[in-house]
Design an enzyme around this catalytic site. Structure first.
Site, PDB file in Angstrom:
ATOM      1  NE  ARG A  80      26.751 -11.693  21.365  1.00 32.63           N
ATOM      2  CZ  ARG A  80      26.515 -10.411  21.298  1.00 32.63           C
ATOM      3  NH1 ARG A  80      25.367  -9.927  21.762  1.00 32.63           N
ATOM      4  NH2 ARG A  80      27.403  -9.573  20.796  1.00 32.63           N
ATOM      5  CG  ASP A 116      10.899 -21.637  -0.058  1.00 31.48           C
ATOM      6  OD1 ASP A 116      10.778 -20.477  -0.509  1.00 31.48           O
ATOM      7  OD2 ASP A 116      11.736 -22.448  -0.499  1.00 31.48           O
ATOM      8  N   GLY A 143      -5.317  -8.363   0.232  1.00 29.34           N
ATOM      9  CA  GLY A 143      -6.649  -8.258  -0.345  1.00 29.34           C
ATOM     10  C   GLY A 143      -6.681  -8.687  -1.792  1.00 29.34           C
ATOM     11  NE  ARG A 156       1.071  -3.954 -19.076  1.00 22.93           N
ATOM     12  CZ  ARG A 156       0.193  -3.908 -20.078  1.00 22.93           C
ATOM     13  NH1 ARG A 156      -0.533  -4.985 -20.366  1.00 22.93           N
ATOM     14  NH2 ARG A 156       0.027  -2.797 -20.773  1.00 22.93           N
TER      15      ARG A 156
END
Length: 328
Positions: A28, A131, A189, A252
């Site tokens: 535009r 990134d 946090g 985990r």
């Protein structure tokens, strides 16, 4: 330099939320300037194979809120060869394109730089990468959206980490830059961020364990950059180390992967992309060439390609201190 009448615009490399807002702004602003716009499909691959069509104002209607890129993107091995770039230049000439605007990351701007050098065509780069690793700009298109996506995911993982008293290593993108890991750790946090910029300084895992888990915490979130710069291999490496060195901990791993690239761009990314797109047309109008348009201290800046892609963007050490202070 000959007067510009027609520009080409392409998106290249990994997609980033806000790319459509950038394409819209470029299109535009160029039309407002009296120029013709040619949309190049699938990045440099489309330039090589002549997948080019005229873009009008309505071509970019209702796109600012969409993730991904309406121009599509691809990585082009052919464009990396001189023969491929010759085909690309032939298509530039055939379509009457006088200048190129390339929206992408490090590799995309490197391609624009060599193309501009070989064929003396003005190229302007817009930093489109989640990134945030391009030197000379405070932030890149897509980074804020990716950061918010990571934050939402980590908030959910925190619930189950607390319920099961586990350590979660969450791997995020960023290539060889730790901006996403560092800042998403602060925003959520998290107890630590393991980033490539710090790998030679300390054993980041041992530091994290010693600072937090051995004191009072029985569950933790650790953000890990995907980078293999230190030869470790990301979150899986650190989880395996904990299992071997600290077997009492329940560990985990979650690899967030490509969901970080998708989604509706945030207001910040839409505004940034719009500013940079308009600035790209203004730069061409002022005779600028072979520069990346960035933002520094909220001001538009022109960064030469060789600086944007070759100088490592430094991590903010103060933010690491903030993270470490708040994770006790």
């Amino acid at each position: 330099m000959a007067r510009i009448q027609t520009i080409g615009v392409l998106t290249s490399g990994g997609d980033a939320p806000g790319m459509n807002a950038a394409v819209r702004a470029v299109t535009r602003a160029a039309i407002c300037n009296g120029w013709k716009v040619m949309g190049i499909q699938r990045g440099y691959e489309g330039l090589v194979n002549n997948h080019i069509q005229e873009f009008r104002s309505e071509s970019v209607s209702n796109t600012i809120q969409r993730g991904g890129t309406i121009l599509k993107t691809a990585r082009s091995k052919e464009f990396m060869t001189s023969e491929g770039r010759k085909k690309a230049h032939d298509n530039v000439v055939a379509n009457g394109i006088d200048a190129l605007i390339v929206i992408g990351g490090n590799g995309s701007l490197a391609g624009a730089q060599i193309f501009a050098q070989e064929y003396d065509i003005p190229c302007i780069g817009l930093p489109g990468t989640i990134d945030n690793d391009l030197y000379g700009t405070d932030t890149t298109i897509g980074y804020d959206t990716a950061l918010n996506t990571i934050m939402e995911c980590v908030d959910k993982i925190r619930d189950t980490a607390n319920s099961h008293e586990r350590i979660f290593f969450i791997e995020v993108m960023g290539r060889d830059a730790g901006f996403l890991a560092q800042n998403s750790a602060i925003a959520t946090g998290a107890e630590a961020a393991i980033i490539p910029e710090e790998y030679t300084a300390v054993d980041q895992l041992a530091e994290f364990i010693g600072r937090g888990m051995r004191k009072s915490k029985n569950s933790s979130i650790v953000l890990v950059s995907e980078s293999k710069k230190d030869g470790t291999g990301g979150a899986m490496y650190y989880a395996d180390r904990v299992r071997k060195e600290y077997p009492d901990f329940d560990v985990r791993v979650t690899i967030l992967g490509h969901l970080q690239r998708g989604g509706t761009p945030t207001a910040q990314d839409r505004i940034l992309a719009s500013r940079l797109g308009v600035a790209a047309i203004e730069a061409l109008n002022d005779g600028q060439r072979n520069v990346m348009i960035g933002v520094s201290n909220n001001q538009i800046v022109y960064v030469p390609f060789n600086k944007a892609i070759k100088i490592n963007k430094p991590i903010d050490k103060e933010l690491m201190n903030v993270l470490n202070t708040l994770s006790i």
